[in-house]
Design a protein around this motif. Structure first.
Motif, PDB file in Angstrom:
ATOM      1  N   SER A 196       5.011   0.859  -6.614  1.00 35.88           N
ATOM      2  CA  SER A 196       4.635   1.374  -5.296  1.00 35.88           C
ATOM      3  C   SER A 196       5.874   1.986  -4.649  1.00 35.88           C
ATOM      4  CB  SER A 196       4.168   0.230  -4.386  1.00 35.88           C
ATOM      5  OG  SER A 196       2.909  -0.219  -4.750  1.00 35.88           O
ATOM      6  N   ALA A 197       5.694   2.523  -3.466  1.00 32.62           N
ATOM      7  CA  ALA A 197       6.834   2.958  -2.649  1.00 32.62           C
ATOM      8  C   ALA A 197       7.427   1.718  -1.980  1.00 32.62           C
ATOM      9  CB  ALA A 197       6.350   3.939  -1.601  1.00 32.62           C
ATOM     10  N   LYS A 245       6.793   0.780   6.289  1.00 34.71           N
ATOM     11  CA  LYS A 245       6.557   1.131   4.887  1.00 34.71           C
ATOM     12  C   LYS A 245       6.909   2.602   4.701  1.00 34.71           C
ATOM     13  CE  LYS A 245       2.527  -1.654   3.741  1.00 34.71           C
ATOM     14  NZ  LYS A 245       1.215  -1.602   3.128  1.00 34.71           N
ATOM     15  N   THR A 302       5.523   4.676   2.779  1.00 35.29           N
ATOM     16  CA  THR A 302       4.283   5.475   2.756  1.00 35.29           C
ATOM     17  C   THR A 302       3.844   5.837   4.177  1.00 35.29           C
ATOM     18  OG1 THR A 302       3.633   4.353   0.731  1.00 35.29           O
ATOM     19  CG2 THR A 302       1.894   5.519   1.911  1.00 35.29           C
ATOM     20  N   GLU A 341       6.236   6.925  -3.960  1.00 36.40           N
ATOM     21  CA  GLU A 341       6.233   6.226  -5.251  1.00 36.40           C
ATOM     22  C   GLU A 341       7.122   6.985  -6.246  1.00 36.40           C
ATOM     23  OE1 GLU A 341       3.831   5.716  -2.890  1.00 36.40           O
ATOM     24  OE2 GLU A 341       3.257   3.866  -3.863  1.00 36.40           O
ATOM     25  N   PHE A 375      -0.288   5.417  -7.492  1.00 35.05           N
ATOM     26  CA  PHE A 375      -0.892   6.010  -6.288  1.00 35.05           C
ATOM     27  C   PHE A 375      -1.299   7.477  -6.423  1.00 35.05           C
ATOM     28  CE2 PHE A 375       0.025   6.682  -1.426  1.00 35.05           C
ATOM     29  CZ  PHE A 375      -1.281   6.393  -1.097  1.00 35.05           C
ATOM     30  N   ARG A 389      -5.383   4.189  -0.134  1.00 32.52           N
ATOM     31  CA  ARG A 389      -4.262   3.283   0.148  1.00 32.52           C
ATOM     32  C   ARG A 389      -4.288   2.064  -0.780  1.00 32.52           C
ATOM     33  NH1 ARG A 389      -1.007   4.070   4.779  1.00 32.52           N
ATOM     34  NH2 ARG A 389       0.400   2.770   3.562  1.00 32.52           N
ATOM     35  N   GLY A 390      -3.150   1.664  -1.220  1.00 29.68           N
ATOM     36  CA  GLY A 390      -3.059   0.541  -2.171  1.00 29.68           C
ATOM     37  C   GLY A 390      -3.371   0.963  -3.596  1.00 29.68           C
ATOM     38  N   GLY A 391      -3.432   2.279  -3.824  1.00 27.49           N
ATOM     39  CA  GLY A 391      -3.909   2.804  -5.101  1.00 27.49           C
ATOM     40  C   GLY A 391      -3.007   2.583  -6.307  1.00 27.49           C
ATOM     41  N   SER A 392      -1.768   2.114  -6.099  1.00 25.94           N
ATOM     42  CA  SER A 392      -0.916   1.851  -7.266  1.00 25.94           C
ATOM     43  C   SER A 392      -1.520   0.757  -8.138  1.00 25.94           C
ATOM     44  CB  SER A 392       0.485   1.418  -6.830  1.00 25.94           C
ATOM     45  OG  SER A 392       1.058   2.423  -6.038  1.00 25.94           O
ATOM     46  N   ASP A 393      -2.276  -0.140  -7.515  1.00 25.92           N
ATOM     47  CA  ASP A 393      -3.004  -1.168  -8.291  1.00 25.92           C
ATOM     48  C   ASP A 393      -3.931  -0.501  -9.302  1.00 25.92           C
ATOM     49  OD1 ASP A 393      -1.984  -3.263  -6.832  1.00 25.92           O
ATOM     50  OD2 ASP A 393      -3.747  -3.498  -5.548  1.00 25.92           O
TER      51      ASP A 393
HETATM   52  N1  ASP Z   1       2.254   3.059  -1.184  1.00 24.77           N
HETATM   53  C1  ASP Z   1       0.825   3.201  -1.106  1.00 24.77           C
HETATM   54  C2  ASP Z   1       0.284   2.416   0.075  1.00 24.77           C
HETATM   55  O1  ASP Z   1       1.048   1.872   0.854  1.00 24.77           O
HETATM   56  C3  ASP Z   1       0.152   2.861  -2.377  1.00 24.77           C
HETATM   57  C4  ASP Z   1       0.431   1.491  -2.923  1.00 24.77           C
HETATM   58  O2  ASP Z   1       1.386   0.832  -2.561  1.00 24.77           O
HETATM   59  O3  ASP Z   1      -0.346   1.038  -3.746  1.00 24.77           O
HETATM   60  O4  ASP Z   1      -0.901   2.385   0.263  1.00 24.77           O
END
Ligand code: ASP
Length: 436
Positions: free
Chosen positions: A36-37, A47, A49, A114, A168, A182-186
């Motif tokens: 992630s970032a 953050k 992002t 990222e 991401f 958002r959270g797409g690195s998962d």
């Molecule tokens: N950096 C992005 C976010 O904050 C993606 C991630 O962390 O998965 O949503």
């Protein structure tokens, strides 16, 4: 082979990155690292992002950026300096910012969080940096081109052995950046694990697994040792947010276990998500979400009228709204949706329903839904009785209730304001009764 993904808090500072390196080097199977970032270092921090989203608005409207650029650069440079890395990250970032104009789109700007994170992590670990835009291809409808991406990911690992990939994002066939939600690195990590047929997908975060209920609400909530993909998907859908809900299906389909682990406590076994989880109790977890709207329609004998529900749903379909639940009575039907879905069309929907059926229709806003999830609830007697007893003792009115056909999830609707009280009481009462 193990595919690992590290979240923003694991990459927020040089101290955190050293922990990441220890984890990676302690097992040579950990060949693929998705990052992630950098996230927040403490609660007053930002953050990267979020800073990039803000910066992009400044670019777009031509407003001075109030030092946001410098904040971003400083974060990466501090990490790089503290780790003593030989990489001119400042130059790379400055060159990128210099190339931006009003026209540079959000995906391009935000994905750099990222990208630069992966550049630093790759250098620090001595792994090859592989840009996600070169290996993850998305069709123009935003869906992943599975075969093409799989091929490219396998080739990258064959070529370099150990790789670091920014999460991401990926690219459309024309090379434009496609950003995930958002959270797409998962999700990136899950795809890589599936493509590479990994032994396990390790998702490293700042908690030691998935909690049976949000610990900020249910004090002392325990972590779940094992949970099935299906159960977790239900919980994620209903607000449990350790893992992006779209990251479960790729691993489920490929039969790859997901292990949620804590970078700050790497010896803790965390939570394992598999198809065959063993549970000690009928309920595995509780999750809940505010902000649902109920469209309530009153019309004599409506539920028995052939085609009524079909015509009613066509109206929601027309506005591209997905429907969560449809509780019905003899003379009344209600359609429950998530409020974000109808924020621009609530009045139009009400008007359409009234015109189509010549009936009374109104909305009830501010409903929260609570999901009680557990594969072993199936066939167990007395669980719902206990749930409603707990809510009655707390004086909480139940606005709606639904059980999924497989009896894995029981959904209870309460007033938005009562969500946290209800979850806390349910967690405590069900644990005491040895049901959770
Ligand atoms: N950096 C992005 C976010 O904050 C993606 C991630 O962390 O998965 O949503």
């Amino acid at each position: 082979m193990i595919v690992t993904k590290f979240g923003g808090s694991s990459l927020a500072s040089a101290t955190q990155l050293k922990k990441v390196k220890n984890i990676i080097t302690s097992n040579p199977e950990r060949q693929v690292v998705v990052v992630s970032a950098p996230g927040k270092r403490d609660s007053s921090d930002y953050k990267i992002t979020d800073l990039l989203y803000t910066l992009r608005s400044h670019f777009k409207y031509g407003i001075p950026d109030d030092g946001i650029r410098e904040m971003i650069i400083k974060r990466y440079v501090t990490i790089k300096d503290e780790l003593g890395l030989d990489i001119d990250i400042e130059k790379e970032i400055n060159e990128f910012f210099a190339s931006c104009s009003k026209k540079t789109n959000t995906a391009t700007v935000v994905s750099r969080g990222e990208y630069f994170s992966a550049r630093i992590v790759a250098k620090f670990l001595g792994f090859a940096f592989v840009d996600a835009a070169d290996i993850l291809t998305f069709n123009f409808d935003g869906k992943i081109d599975y075969e093409k991406s799989k091929q490219a990911v396998i080739e990258a690992v064959d070529k370099y052995g150990n790789i670091v990939v920014p999460g991401f994002y990926g690219a459309y066939p024309d090379g434009d950046i496609h950003l995930l939600s958002r959270g797409g690195s998962d999700v990136t990590g899950a795809w890589l694990a599936a493509f590479l047929d990994a032994d396990v997908y390790e998702n490293w975060t700042d908690v030691s697994g998935i909690y049976a209920a949000d610990p900020r609400i249910a004090k002392g909530a325990k972590t779940i040792q094992t949970i099935t993909y299906e159960e977790l998907r239900e919980m994620s859908y209903m607000g449990a947010n350790v893992l992006h809900e779209d990251s479960i299906l790729p691993c489920q389909k490929a039969g790859i276990p997901i292990n949620i682990l804590n970078t700050n406590e790497p010896t803790n076994a965390g939570t394992i998500i598999t198809s065959e989880a063993v549970h000690l109790h009928p309920i595995t977890g509780i999750a809940g979400k505010q902000g649902y709207v109920s469209f309530i329609i009153n019309k004599e004998h409506c539920a028995g009228e052939v085609g009524f529900i079909y015509r009613l749903l066509s109206i929601f379909n027309k506005y591209d709204v997905s429907v969560e639940h449809i509780p019905t009575g003899m003379d009344t039907v209600s359609i429950v949706t998530y409020s974000d879905e109808v924020k621009n069309c609530t009045h139009k929907i009400v008007a359409d329903i009234a015109n189509e059926f010549d009936c009374e229709v109104y909305t009830e806003k501010d409903m929260a839904l609570i999901a009680l999830v557990g594969r072993q609830m199936q066939g167990s007697v007395g669980i719902s009785a206990k749930i409603f007893e707990i809510l009655r003792d707390e004086n909480i009115n139940v606005k709606m209730m639904v059980q999924t056909p497989d009896e894995m999830t029981l959904v209870v609707g309460v007033d938005d304001d009562e969500l946290t009280t209800a979850i806390a009481a349910l967690y405590e009462g069900l644990s005491e009764a040895n049901l959770l």
